[in-house]
Each structure stands twice: as structure tokens, then as C-alpha cells.
Design a protein around this motif. Structure first.
Motif, mmCIF file in Angstrom:
data_model
loop_
_atom_site.group_PDB
_atom_site.id
_atom_site.type_symbol
_atom_site.label_atom_id
_atom_site.label_comp_id
_atom_site.label_asym_id
_atom_site.label_seq_id
_atom_site.Cartn_x
_atom_site.Cartn_y
_atom_site.Cartn_z
ATOM 1 N N LEU A 1 -6.197 11.016 -3.474
ATOM 2 C CA LEU A 1 -5.034 11.363 -2.651
ATOM 3 C C LEU A 1 -4.132 12.347 -3.396
ATOM 4 C CD1 LEU A 1 -4.010 7.941 -1.014
ATOM 5 C CD2 LEU A 1 -5.325 9.806 -0.002
ATOM 6 N N LYS A 2 -4.029 12.143 -4.707
ATOM 7 C CA LYS A 2 -3.199 13.043 -5.526
ATOM 8 C C LYS A 2 -3.823 14.435 -5.558
ATOM 9 C CE LYS A 2 0.450 13.427 -8.138
ATOM 10 N NZ LYS A 2 0.339 13.842 -9.533
ATOM 11 N N GLN A 3 -5.130 14.444 -5.794
ATOM 12 C CA GLN A 3 -5.854 15.712 -5.865
ATOM 13 C C GLN A 3 -5.748 16.487 -4.543
ATOM 14 O OE1 GLN A 3 -10.002 14.880 -6.510
ATOM 15 N NE2 GLN A 3 -10.627 17.018 -6.184
ATOM 16 N N LEU A 4 -5.752 15.739 -3.438
ATOM 17 C CA LEU A 4 -5.682 16.370 -2.119
ATOM 18 C C LEU A 4 -4.255 16.707 -1.711
ATOM 19 C CD1 LEU A 4 -8.269 14.071 -0.302
ATOM 20 C CD2 LEU A 4 -8.542 16.528 -0.755
ATOM 21 N N GLY A 5 -3.294 16.347 -2.555
ATOM 22 C CA GLY A 5 -1.891 16.633 -2.232
ATOM 23 C C GLY A 5 -1.344 15.733 -1.131
ATOM 24 N N LEU A 6 -1.994 14.595 -0.874
ATOM 25 C CA LEU A 6 -1.523 13.696 0.181
ATOM 26 C C LEU A 6 -0.487 12.695 -0.334
ATOM 27 C CD1 LEU A 6 -4.920 13.166 2.031
ATOM 28 C CD2 LEU A 6 -2.891 14.311 2.941
ATOM 29 N N ILE A 7 -0.360 12.582 -1.648
ATOM 30 C CA ILE A 7 0.730 11.792 -2.242
ATOM 31 C C ILE A 7 1.300 12.599 -3.414
ATOM 32 C CG2 ILE A 7 -0.062 9.455 -1.656
ATOM 33 C CD1 ILE A 7 -1.375 9.245 -4.395
ATOM 34 N N ASP A 8 2.568 12.327 -3.743
ATOM 35 C CA ASP A 8 3.121 13.063 -4.893
ATOM 36 C C ASP A 8 3.379 12.150 -6.078
ATOM 37 O OD1 ASP A 8 5.257 11.741 -3.858
ATOM 38 O OD2 ASP A 8 6.265 13.548 -3.091
ATOM 39 N N ARG A 9 3.266 10.829 -5.857
ATOM 40 C CA ARG A 9 3.355 9.920 -6.990
ATOM 41 C C ARG A 9 2.303 8.828 -6.840
ATOM 42 N NH1 ARG A 9 6.631 5.540 -4.988
ATOM 43 N NH2 ARG A 9 6.790 4.625 -7.040
ATOM 44 N N VAL A 10 2.054 8.126 -7.946
ATOM 45 C CA VAL A 10 0.977 7.145 -7.993
ATOM 46 C C VAL A 10 1.581 5.789 -8.323
ATOM 47 C CG1 VAL A 10 -1.096 6.528 -9.316
ATOM 48 C CG2 VAL A 10 -0.640 8.926 -8.776
ATOM 49 N N PRO A 11 1.136 4.695 -7.674
ATOM 50 C CA PRO A 11 1.685 3.387 -8.031
ATOM 51 C C PRO A 11 1.129 2.937 -9.370
ATOM 52 C CG PRO A 11 -0.125 3.092 -6.506
ATOM 53 C CD PRO A 11 0.063 4.585 -6.674
ATOM 54 N N ARG A 12 1.798 1.971 -9.997
ATOM 55 C CA ARG A 12 1.201 1.337 -11.180
ATOM 56 C C ARG A 12 0.302 0.199 -10.712
ATOM 57 N NH1 ARG A 12 5.233 0.266 -16.024
ATOM 58 N NH2 ARG A 12 3.211 0.143 -17.074
ATOM 59 N N LEU A 13 -0.682 -0.121 -11.536
ATOM 60 C CA LEU A 13 -1.687 -1.106 -11.158
ATOM 61 C C LEU A 13 -1.612 -2.295 -12.116
ATOM 62 C CD1 LEU A 13 -4.326 -1.657 -9.465
ATOM 63 C CD2 LEU A 13 -5.580 -0.475 -11.276
ATOM 64 N N ALA A 14 -1.563 -3.516 -11.559
ATOM 65 C CA ALA A 14 -1.629 -4.721 -12.401
ATOM 66 C C ALA A 14 -2.897 -5.482 -12.017
ATOM 67 C CB ALA A 14 -0.396 -5.590 -12.193
ATOM 68 N N ILE A 15 -3.795 -5.640 -12.984
ATOM 69 C CA ILE A 15 -5.037 -6.381 -12.738
ATOM 70 C C ILE A 15 -4.892 -7.759 -13.381
ATOM 71 C CG2 ILE A 15 -7.542 -6.410 -13.005
ATOM 72 C CD1 ILE A 15 -7.492 -3.396 -13.390
ATOM 73 N N ILE A 16 -5.136 -8.804 -12.592
ATOM 74 C CA ILE A 16 -4.916 -10.167 -13.075
ATOM 75 C C ILE A 16 -6.257 -10.908 -13.209
ATOM 76 C CG2 ILE A 16 -3.576 -12.279 -12.781
ATOM 77 C CD1 ILE A 16 -1.855 -9.655 -12.859
ATOM 78 N N ASN A 17 -6.575 -11.282 -14.429
ATOM 79 C CA ASN A 17 -7.748 -12.106 -14.728
ATOM 80 C C ASN A 17 -7.360 -13.576 -14.684
ATOM 81 O OD1 ASN A 17 -9.354 -10.151 -17.415
ATOM 82 N ND2 ASN A 17 -9.752 -10.173 -15.229
#
Ligand SMILES: *Cc1c(COP(=O)(O)O)cnc(C)c1O
Ligand SMILES: [Zn+2]
Length: 462
Positions: free
Chosen positions: A266-282
Motif C-alpha cells: 500500500l505504501k509502495q502504491l501510494g495508497l497510504i502515507d503512514r504505516v501502523p506498528r505491529l505487535a505480535i503476541i506469542n
């Protein structure tokens, strides 16, 4: 070459393969594969909002599907190849009641309820895409190893489409009954092997290497294309805004990997201008990613991650015969097959990894249910992880957080009933060995005589 192709994710290799090849790893170097697109040869809308127009043509099954109405962003099949059963009718819902309990401000906590899929878990987002590719290559038999939900999902797609037979491998003893009942009911050939999930996956991969059987585990790069759409629907639920955080349980790390890929594109395509942070829970009893990422500081490192570190970690695990162990059976996995792709997602999304105990998982699951969202234990890990990250101050009370509730409550009713009733037998068998001794959110049934006066008194009305 077509506008879509498969490509090795290793930066020094990047070998490409056409869509007709059935692969789960690069033939040259053994790394994982991505589906990639020549985007300038694909028609992509100029704004995500364009996708809303498809709500108006819901009688077209492709526009009804919550996966394929975004088909311009996973454009590997022709429309006529798509196998869909109406998956992805899932919604993002704000939950202020739960948010308040774990220290979030109002309007901050959102739940993406993937239990509402046809087979009751997010797996259907991926299985529609894998089944579509299976159809494209003319597969006659599909297979998977499963902690339960992958088999339920594969079985429903094989059953409904009538296109393939399907074989599912489950470990012995560990599978939740709701999930096993689905595989049997939808007509899958079900093999219960003597071993755990990691063993089952190793065997099914051997089988698929030697026979013309199409593998539908999350090493299948087509499957992960479908799971990207969970992120599009979260954004849709926020009026096409990007949340501050995505929180997801980590098992084989297919979801985490596909979410990262969704945002990279989405970033590469210019469809978003910021990215969320990701939390992975084990789960603490299956915390390979947490160990490698936090203790050993393993990083994506532009694809040049330290493979010796990973190899050594697994060697020690094998030597000491360490087996994954958690009540959250959907994430009871010690060798996450998408580990390297998940590192890429963590790097792109400035991610964090945490482990939560089974006590925290079952309590969080019950808290979520008490606010109206039935989910299975693995999904409870998201809220337990969020609570931990709130306490650490990593996530702020005002951050907008979307937690993915991966599977439905009715997948594992045994555990729910054991928790609420404190049934001494189930207690001992199930909860105590997992380190669960307290049930602060238990809501046990009241046993009462078959008599109105007794009922009135039990209800405190008399
Ligand atoms: C499969 C599954 C997971 C784990 O997802 P991965 O993509 O393997 O990390 C978590 N929760 C549920 C309910 C699942 O079915
Ligand atoms: Zn390669």
C-alpha cells in the motif's frame, strides 16, 4: 511474463517463478516465496475509497467476498478462477467497555472479528486464495497440517467447491473439538498422526513433495495474499485511516507476514502515507519468535538475517526435546514457518513481540467474551499482549489499536466451560497443568431445585 509471478524473498537470490508452478520454497536457495506484481500493468484504484463502490454490486460473488472485492490488490487469478464462499464478511468494531478495563481511552480499542468467517476463523481469507490457485493449476487433492482451523477451512473449501479431495493432518490429542468436528463434517480425510503440529507439518510437506498433492499451509504464498485483506478491512472500518497499532497472535506467523506485505505494497502504491506498528503476541509456551527477536536480537536486516542463529536455536530445541505447550492450541507451534517473513513485517512496521502466559490468555479471552465478542484462546492473546504493552507504556492510552480476533468462541467450548464452572475434573486435566489456577472472570451456572420458589430465592428476588 504475466503481471503476477512468484519470487524468492532472499535479496541475493530473488529468483522468479511463473504462477503455474506449485512451490512452497525457492528451488535455488530454499527461502520463502512471495507473490509479486508488475503494478504498472495492473489497474489499481487511486484511492482505497474506490473499493466501497463494490458494496453496490454485492450480487456479484466476487464483490460480496471481503477478500475478492479487493482483487485489484491481489491480482493473480482471472475472475473465472476465483473460488469463493462469501468469506471475509467481517467487521471492525469499537469496544470502549473492554478498552476501559485495560487502560485505553474511549474511541481507541477496535476488534477485528475474524471468527465471523464461514468456517469460524481468519483462515478462510487465505484458503479462498490458496483454493483459487489450486484450481488454476488443476490440483485434484489438497492437503494441510493443522492445529485445527486450517483443516476446518480447507475442508469447507474442498467440500463446497467440489473441485478437490482434501487430506488434513492433525496432531494427536491437541485439537479442539469444535475444529475436529468441522473437518470430519465437511468430509475431509482426516489423519490423526502420533505427534504434534510441527511433526504433522513436516510429514505433510514430505508427502506433498513426493506426490501430486497441493499444500495449503501458510508456506503457500498464495494463501498469504488473501490474508492481506484483513488489513484493508480494518482500514475500511476506520474510514480508510491507518491505525497506530495492529495486534495479532503469532503461531506460524502467516498473518503477521501477510499484514506486513499488505502495508509494504500500500505504501509502495501510494495508497497510504503512514504505516501502523505491529505487535505480535506469542503464548509463553510457544515463544520462538519472542526468544529469537527479543533475547537473541534476530532481525530482518534487509533479508540478510542470521540463519545460523535460527539453526542453532532449533538444534538446541531438538536436543532438549522442547515441545510447544499452551492452551491456545492455534498458536502451539515451535517452528514458525514464516519466521523470516515475519521479521520483514516487524522491520517495516517497527514492530514488537511479547509472550503472555496461559493464565493471561484465558482471563483475557473471558474478558473479551464478557463484552460480547466470543473468541477462542489464541485470539485472547491479543488483549493480554495489549494489556502488557499498555503497562509497559509502549502503547499509549490514546493510540488507536486494532486487535485481530482470529477465531470463534465455539471452536473450543471445553476450555470455556472448564474456566467458568471450575469443574474439578476438567480443572485438573486441562487448566492446572497449563498453570491456570485462578478464574477471576468465571461465571458458573447456579444449580437450583425444579421449583419456582427456589428459583426466586436463587435469583435473590424473594
Ligand atoms: C492459525 C491461527 C492463529 C495463528 O496464526 P498464524 O498466521 O499461524 O500466526 C491464531 N489464531 C487462530 C484462531 C488461528 O486459527
Ligand atoms: Zn532463492
Amino acid at each position: 511474463m504475466s503481471h503476477a509471478f512468484q519470487q524468492c524473498i532472499h535479496p541475493d537470490c530473488q529468483t522468479t517463478y511463473d504462477l503455474g508452478q506449485i512451490l512452497t520454497a525457492c528451488k535455488k536457495c530454499g527461502s520463502l516465496l512471495d507473490i509479486q506484481y508488475n503494478w504498472d500493468r495492473v489497474s489499481v484504484p487511486s484511492s482505497m475509497k474506490e473499493f466501497e463502490k463494490r458494496w453496490a454490486s454485492r450480487l456479484n460473488p466476487l464483490d460480496f467476498s471481503g477478500v475478492w472485492r479487493f482483487r485489484n490488490l491481489l491480482p493473480f487469478p482471472a475472475d473465472s478462477d476465483i473460488v469463493t464462499i462469501g468469506e471475509g464478511q467481517t467487521i471492525l468494531q469499537k469496544n470502549d467497555l473492554l478498552g476501559a478495563k485495560i487502560g485505553m481511552n474511549a474511541d481507541s480499542l477496535f476488534l477485528q472479528y475474524e471468527g465471523l468467517n464461514p468456517s469460524g476463523s481468519f483462515k478462510d481469507n487465505g484458503m479462498t486464495a490458496a483454493s483459487t490457485h489450486a484450481k488454476m493449476v488443476g490440483a485434484k487433492i489438497t492437503a494441510c497440517a493443522s492445529t485445527g482451523n486450517t483443516s476446518a477451512s480447507l475442508a469447507i473449501y474442498a467440500g463446497v467447491s467440489g473441485l478437490f479431495k482434501c487430506v488434513v493432518f492433525v496432531g494427536s490429542g491437541k485439537i479442539a473439538y469444535g475444529k475436529l468436528s468441522q473437518a470430519l463434517d465437511y468430509g475431509a480425510t482426516t489423519l490423526q498422526i502420533k505427534g504434534d503440529f510441527d511433526d504433522a507439518l513436516a510429514r505433510v510437506r514430505e508427502l506433498c513433495d513426493q506426490h501430486p498433492i497441493y499444500l495449503c499451509n501458510s508456506v503457500n504464498p498464495f494463501r498469504l495474499e488473501g490474508q492481506k485483506t484483513i488489513m484493508y478491512r480494518i482500514m475500511e472500518g476506520l474510514g480508510w485511516e491507518v491505525p497506530d497499532w495492529i495486534v495479532v497472535p503469532g503461531g506460524n506467523l502467516g498473518n503477521s507476514s501477510s499484514f506486513g506485505k499488505a502495508f509494504i505494497e500500500l505504501k509502495q502504491l501510494g495508497l497510504i502515507d503512514r504505516v501502523p506498528r505491529l505487535a505480535i503476541i506469542n503464548a509463553a509456551g510457544a515463544s520462538t519468535l519472542d526468544q529469537l527477536f527479543n533475547s537473541d536480537e534476530l532481525r530482518w536486516n534487509d533479508g540478510k538475517n542470521d540463519s545460523d542463529l535460527i539453526r542453532n536455536y532449533y538444534e538446541v530445541m531438538d536436543k532438549e526435546d522442547q515441545r510447544a505447550s499452551t492452551l491456545a492450541s492455534a498458536i502451539e507451534i515451535n517452528r514458525p514457518v514464516n519466521l523470516v517473513k515475519a521479521l520483514r513485517a516487524l522491520s517495516f512496521c517497527d514492530g514488537v513481540v511479547r509472550s503472555v502466559s496461559d493464565q493471561q490468555i484465558v482471563d483475557s479471552r473471558a474478558m473479551i467474551a464478557a463484552t460480547g465478542f466470543g473468541c477462542e484462546p489464541a485470539s485472547g492473546a491479543t488483549i493480554a499482549g495489549l494489556q502488557m504493552l499498555r503497562e509497559e507504556g509502549v502503547i499509549a492510552a490514546s493510540d488507536r489499536v486494532a486487535c485481530v480476533l482470529t477465531g470463534h468462541q465455539l471452536k473450543d467450548p471445553d476450555l470455556t466451560v472448564a474456566y467458568h464452572t471450575g469443574d474439578p475434573k476438567k480443572h485438573e486435566e486441562k487448566l492446572h497443568p497449563a498453570g491456570v489456577f485462578e478464574m477471576p472472570y468465571a461465571n458458573p451456572p447456579i444449580v437450583v431445585e425444579n421449583d419456582v420458589a427456589a428459583i426466586v430465592s436463587a435469583l435473590g428476588l424473594g
